[in-house]
Design an enzyme around this catalytic site. Structure first.
Site, short mmCIF file in Angstrom:
data_model
loop_
_atom_site.label_atom_id
_atom_site.label_comp_id
_atom_site.label_asym_id
_atom_site.label_seq_id
_atom_site.Cartn_x
_atom_site.Cartn_y
_atom_site.Cartn_z
N GLU A 45 24.53 51.41 18.93
CA GLU A 45 24.28 52.02 20.23
C GLU A 45 24.93 51.18 21.32
O GLU A 45 24.37 50.17 21.74
CB GLU A 45 22.77 52.10 20.50
CG GLU A 45 22.01 53.02 19.57
CD GLU A 45 20.64 53.36 20.13
OE1 GLU A 45 20.37 54.53 20.33
OE2 GLU A 45 19.87 52.42 20.40
N HIS A 68 16.06 47.85 19.30
CA HIS A 68 16.69 48.75 20.27
C HIS A 68 17.10 47.96 21.50
O HIS A 68 16.47 46.97 21.86
CB HIS A 68 15.72 49.87 20.64
CG HIS A 68 16.34 50.96 21.45
ND1 HIS A 68 16.51 50.86 22.81
CD2 HIS A 68 16.87 52.16 21.09
CE1 HIS A 68 17.09 51.97 23.25
NE2 HIS A 68 17.33 52.77 22.23
#
Length: 248
Positions: free
Chosen positions: A165, A95
């Protein structure tokens, strides 16, 4: 082609929640969910077992990180084996907050992905560019480099869901337009076609993350190459059900 890939919605709680908050989330997660959508929630490590024990069985539970070895002198880390021992079968890796706050490089993330797959977990590797990289037209260069680092350690693509993302859209309220997101997803799928195989390109789910909300999820879900979402803050609220049902 998109309807051959099961729609996937992941919730990333990040460092939020306690048992009372989790109970609240579980209560709204019992609401009507589209049976054609796979749902996974990523909770803090200390609540993995609690969440798995109380969350409806049709919802997967993910850890938000793990290390690249099974055990050892790695204070503060957890292994894929420990995640499995808690009854969970997913892990989110790479992430942007792990990359940018904790300084995790592409190679370490790739090694983590490889070990998690070897240990039998399903993996959500995250990729994405920063605002300055997008503004200097380096989006493709950045995300392709992140993908290139991952590929050598991916032994089973059927247990991988790629999360794109854009860092500039995470927690900022800014969202890539459906056109911007679809453009990157299509290029990522073409990259897989060219660098892995056409079969992997067509079967691998590529999901979008970055300020996904009840208000924008349906438009994003209409695109051909967005196979679902990785949702941050909204996954802590009842709106998450609306996002899960974006393709209903």
């Amino acid at each position: 082609m998109a309807n051959q890939r099961k729609f996937f919605v992941g919730g990333n709680w990040k460092m939020n929640g306690d048992k009372a908050a989790i109970d609240g989330i579980i209560s709204f997660m019992k609401g009507p969910l589209n049976a054609d959508t796979e749902v996974v929630v990523g909770c803090p490590q200390c609540y993995l077992m609690y969440t798995r024990e109380h969350m409806p069985a049709n919802i997967g539970v993910a850890a938000q990180n793990c290390y690249k070895t099974a055990k050892g002198a790695f204070t503060g880390e957890i292994s894929p084996a420990m995640i499995k021992d808690c009854g969970c079968e997913w892990v989110i890796l790479g992430h942007s907050e792990r990359r940018n706050v904790f300084g995790e490089p592409d190679q370490l993330i790739s090694e983590k992905v490889g070990h998690a797959l070897e240990a039998g977990l399903k993996v959500i590797p995250c990729i994405g560019e920063k605002l300055e990289e997008r503004e200097s037209n380096r989006t493709e260069e950045v995300v392709f480099a992140q993908m290139k680092a991952l590929v050598p350690n991916i032994s089973d693509w059927s247990r991988v869901v790629i999360a794109y993302e854009p860092v500039w859209a995470i927690g900022t309220g800014k969202t890539a337009t459906p056109e911007q997101a679809q453009d990157v997803h299509a290029k990522l799928r073409q990259w897989l076609r060219d660098n892995v195989s056409p079969q992997v390109a067509e079967s691998t789910r590529i999901i979008y993350g970055g300020s996904v909300s009840a208000g924008n999820c349906k438009e994003l879900a209409k695109t051909g190459d967005i196979d679902g979402f990785l949702v941050g803050g909204a996954s802590l609220k009842p709106d998450f059900v609306t996002i899960i049902n974006a393709r209903a």
